[in-house]
Design a protein around this motif. Structure first.
Motif, mmCIF file in Angstrom:
data_model
loop_
_atom_site.group_PDB
_atom_site.id
_atom_site.type_symbol
_atom_site.label_atom_id
_atom_site.label_comp_id
_atom_site.label_asym_id
_atom_site.label_seq_id
_atom_site.Cartn_x
_atom_site.Cartn_y
_atom_site.Cartn_z
ATOM 1 N N HIS A 56 4.975 7.245 0.933
ATOM 2 C CA HIS A 56 5.328 6.281 2.010
ATOM 3 C C HIS A 56 4.626 4.610 1.574
ATOM 4 O O HIS A 56 3.406 4.975 1.126
ATOM 5 C CB HIS A 56 4.841 6.558 3.226
ATOM 6 N N THR A 57 5.444 3.711 1.556
ATOM 7 C CA THR A 57 4.592 2.306 1.254
ATOM 8 C C THR A 57 4.714 1.373 2.629
ATOM 9 O O THR A 57 5.949 1.404 3.370
ATOM 10 C CB THR A 57 5.639 1.770 0.111
ATOM 11 N N TRP A 58 3.637 0.931 2.531
ATOM 12 C CA TRP A 58 3.536 -0.397 3.698
ATOM 13 C C TRP A 58 3.585 -1.758 3.063
ATOM 14 O O TRP A 58 2.670 -1.764 2.004
ATOM 15 C CB TRP A 58 2.355 -0.210 4.566
ATOM 16 N N GLU A 85 14.677 -1.031 -0.348
ATOM 17 C CA GLU A 85 13.717 -2.377 0.031
ATOM 18 C C GLU A 85 14.350 -3.151 1.122
ATOM 19 O O GLU A 85 13.403 -3.750 1.999
ATOM 20 C CB GLU A 85 13.406 -2.951 -1.278
ATOM 21 N N GLY A 86 15.591 -3.287 0.867
ATOM 22 C CA GLY A 86 16.318 -4.349 2.040
ATOM 23 C C GLY A 86 16.492 -3.884 3.416
ATOM 24 O O GLY A 86 17.112 -2.658 3.302
ATOM 25 N N ARG A 87 16.140 -4.550 4.245
ATOM 26 C CA ARG A 87 16.373 -3.978 5.521
ATOM 27 C C ARG A 87 17.764 -3.826 5.896
ATOM 28 O O ARG A 87 18.756 -4.841 5.542
ATOM 29 C CB ARG A 87 15.838 -5.017 6.478
ATOM 30 N N ARG A 125 8.088 -0.717 6.114
ATOM 31 C CA ARG A 125 7.564 0.478 5.575
ATOM 32 C C ARG A 125 8.897 1.255 5.059
ATOM 33 O O ARG A 125 9.916 1.153 5.570
ATOM 34 C CB ARG A 125 7.138 1.479 6.710
ATOM 35 N N ARG A 126 8.482 2.214 4.099
ATOM 36 C CA ARG A 126 9.826 2.953 3.714
ATOM 37 C C ARG A 126 9.315 4.104 2.835
ATOM 38 O O ARG A 126 7.958 4.214 2.198
ATOM 39 C CB ARG A 126 10.750 2.025 2.621
ATOM 40 N N LEU A 145 0.857 -1.134 0.048
ATOM 41 C CA LEU A 145 -0.052 -0.086 -0.047
ATOM 42 C C LEU A 145 0.824 1.173 -0.015
ATOM 43 O O LEU A 145 2.013 1.362 0.783
ATOM 44 C CB LEU A 145 -0.835 0.024 1.248
ATOM 45 N N ALA A 146 0.664 2.289 -0.755
ATOM 46 C CA ALA A 146 1.292 3.607 -0.793
ATOM 47 C C ALA A 146 0.535 4.733 -0.843
ATOM 48 O O ALA A 146 -0.738 4.766 -1.349
ATOM 49 C CB ALA A 146 2.119 3.318 -1.776
#
Lengths: 249, 321
Positions: free
Chosen positions: A157-159, A198-200, A170-171, A136-137
């Motif tokens: 913001h993307t979930w 994207e990568g933690r 989230r990012r 979701l964004a």
């Protein structure tokens, strides 16, 4: 895949009654991430076909087709539905076939004092290959002109509802862009994309992009764009290229 | 918990990013989607290409008046000659596709979005009526024309289909200032408004005579570029058959041309400091929803002479009807 391409080709060739396209109406990924704060017109229907290619980090290539249908649902309200199909020379085609839905609401047109603002909500549903959970964004978009130059700022913001252990749940991402007419029927677009990877644990990712949109006929716009990653560690995108056609009906 | 608080603040910041958006709603509406759209472009490309250069005459002086108002007034004669030369060049060699008015005059819609959109919406009607008349696949042309006009008039920024008195153009303290200062540009605009009327008359000819009628209209138009009309062209005069078929369309277009005229007067005058409210006030006189009845003419009028149109055309005899 062949059916999708045939349907796209038929539609782009003009089977439906014609309308007018606008090469200044910028949409994300057509051809680059820079987007303006304006929706399509009320009752306007636009089909966009994008053919992206990107070089994958660590070798390998990815190419495919993105189809997106936009519709002016009400004055200043645009909805869209789209999907993408892609293949990779290495690894699984994870996410290919996901369904994207979006709605964009434009609050105001630009005046001499105030920029134009829009808010966009998007959902990517896990209908594709090996896909899980929805993304979701929510994104705010601003457009401001100075003479013939237009400047765009996008913050989103993307979930992820179902993130992998090594993925950020989230990012944030931001896009700053500029466009300017080239002649009467073309538009040059330049953008910088920056945000959390994207990568933690990976460093912030960024890339620069450049694109050109051209009005081919009153109803057809062609676009080409390219970009390369500047940072992001393992998430840095080495290179991408995209060609798109947008046709209004 | 801390992370959630942080994200909530960020989300709030994102929403606040959009909330300051106040002011003019954009509200654009798409043209009526029908198979005849762009038929004229396919069937009569020379005509539509010629018409596609009209945005130059509508927008280049406007952009100058917004960008450099003092200079546009003080050096009007120089700018008139320079702009008219550029517009003539474009008219004699029009671009393959009509340029967007927002590209030619980006400041204009930002200054007066509602006026700009009302004009643009009426230009779309211009195109659609031409497409209907040009396309013989359309069966029941009168019904299609009526449908296009009804669709147009559903928009709150539709221009009234009642004939407004031509005296409206002279009713303001600043009336005709643009015309006096920029006679060459105005002359080319009058020529374009004449062409926008007569194009419909050409389309009413039987199919086999239509191309010749278009060619004759274009030839006369090109003569007018150097020898413009001495009068404000009205559709019922240039296109009497079209007026009988669809009088409300002609009135809409005549009113649009008067609105162009007055908007330029508002922009050039130094008697009006606040351009935006004055342009809104002028627009209200022309809209279907708000045009005051005392300005309704009740029927066809004589084409008014254009005072001062030929101040710098002494070498020309002037176009005679």
């Amino acid at each position: 895949m062949r059916k999708v391409l045939c349907a796209l080709a038929g539609a782009l060739a003009g089977i439906w009654p014609a309308g007018a396209a606008d090469h200044r109406n910028l949409d994300a990924r057509v051809p680059i991430a820079v987007e303006d704060a304006y929706p399509v017109k009320f009752r306007e229907l636009t089909l966009q076909a994008l053919f992206p290619y990107r070089r994958l980090r660590g070798g390998g290539n990815e190419g495919g087709v993105v189809a997106d249908l936009e519709y002016g649902l009400a004055r200043d309200v645009q909805v869209n539905i789209g999907t993408e199909a892609f293949g990779r020379t290495r690894g699984r085609n994870e996410g290919s076939g996901d369904l994207g839905l979006g709605v964009l609401y434009n609050f105001n047109t630009e005046t001499l004092r105030a920029p134009a603002f829009a808010l966009k909500a998007e959902a990517e549903l896990p209908s594709g290959v090996d896909s899980r959970g929805a993304d979701l964004a929510l994104t705010g978009i601003l457009t401001r002109s100075h003479g013939h130059n237009r400047f765009h700022l996008k913050v989103g913001h993307t979930w992820l509802t179902s993130a992998e252990p090594d993925e950020r749940r989230r990012r944030w991402q931001g896009v700053a862009g500029w466009d300017r007419p080239v002649g009467l029927q073309s538009l040059l677009i330049v953008g910088v994309v920056a945000g959390e990877s994207e990568g933690r644990g990976n460093p912030a990712a960024s890339r620069v992009e450049v694109g050109l949109r051209r009005q081919m006929t009153p109803r057809l716009v062609a676009s080409v764009g390219a970009g390369f990653g500047l940072s992001g560690g393992p998430d840095r995108q080495p290179f991408f290229l995209g060609v798109a056609l947008s046709r209004s009906f | 918990m801390m992370g959630f608080e942080m994200n909530r603040r960020r989300l709030l910041a994102l929403l606040l990013f959009a909330l300051p958006a106040r002011g003019e709603r954009r509200g654009e509406v798409y043209r009526l989607r029908r198979p005849y759209n762009f038929a004229a472009r396919r069937l009569y490309p020379a005509l539509t290409r010629q018409l596609g250069a009209a945005p130059f005459v509508h927008t280049l002086p406007v952009q100058l008046l917004i960008d450099k108002p003092a200079e546009a007034r003080e050096r009007a004669a120089d700018h008139d000659r320079r702009l008219a030369a550029r517009i003539r060049r474009q008219a004699l060699d029009p671009p393959p596709l009509p340029p967007s008015e927002e590209i030619l005059a980006p400041a204009w819609p930002r200054l007066a979005w509602r006026v700009s959109r009302a004009m643009e919406w009426t230009h779309v009607l211009h195109d659609q009526l031409l497409d209907i008349l040009a396309d013989d696949r359309v069966t029941g042309k009168k019904a299609a024309l009526d449908e296009a006009i009804a669709y147009y008039r559903r928009d709150p920024l539709a221009i009234t289909a009642a004939p407004l008195k031509v005296e409206l153009m002279g009713a303001f303290p600043y009336s005709h200032q643009f015309h006096h200062a920029y006679p060459e540009c105005m002359g080319i605009m009058m020529a374009y408004h004449w062409l926008q009327g007569i194009q419909y008359e050409a389309m009413l000819e039987p199919r086999e005579k239509r191309a010749a009628a278009v060619d004759a209209a274009l030839a006369r138009f090109r003569q007018m570029l150097d020898n413009p009309p001495h009068y404000f062209p009205l559709t019922h005069k240039s296109s009497p058959g079209f007026h009988r078929l669809l009088p409300e369309a002609g009135y809409i277009f005549d009113n649009l041309h008067m609105l162009h005229h007055l908007a330029q007067d508002v922009l050039i005058t130094d008697q009006v400091r606040q351009k935006q409210p004055e342009l809104r006030r002028i627009l209200a006189l022309f809209l279907d929803s708000s045009a005051p009845r005392e300005w309704f003419a009740g029927g066809p009028q004589e084409e008014p002479p254009m005072p001062g149109a030929h101040a710098r055309h002494k070498g020309h005899a002037g176009h005679q009807r």
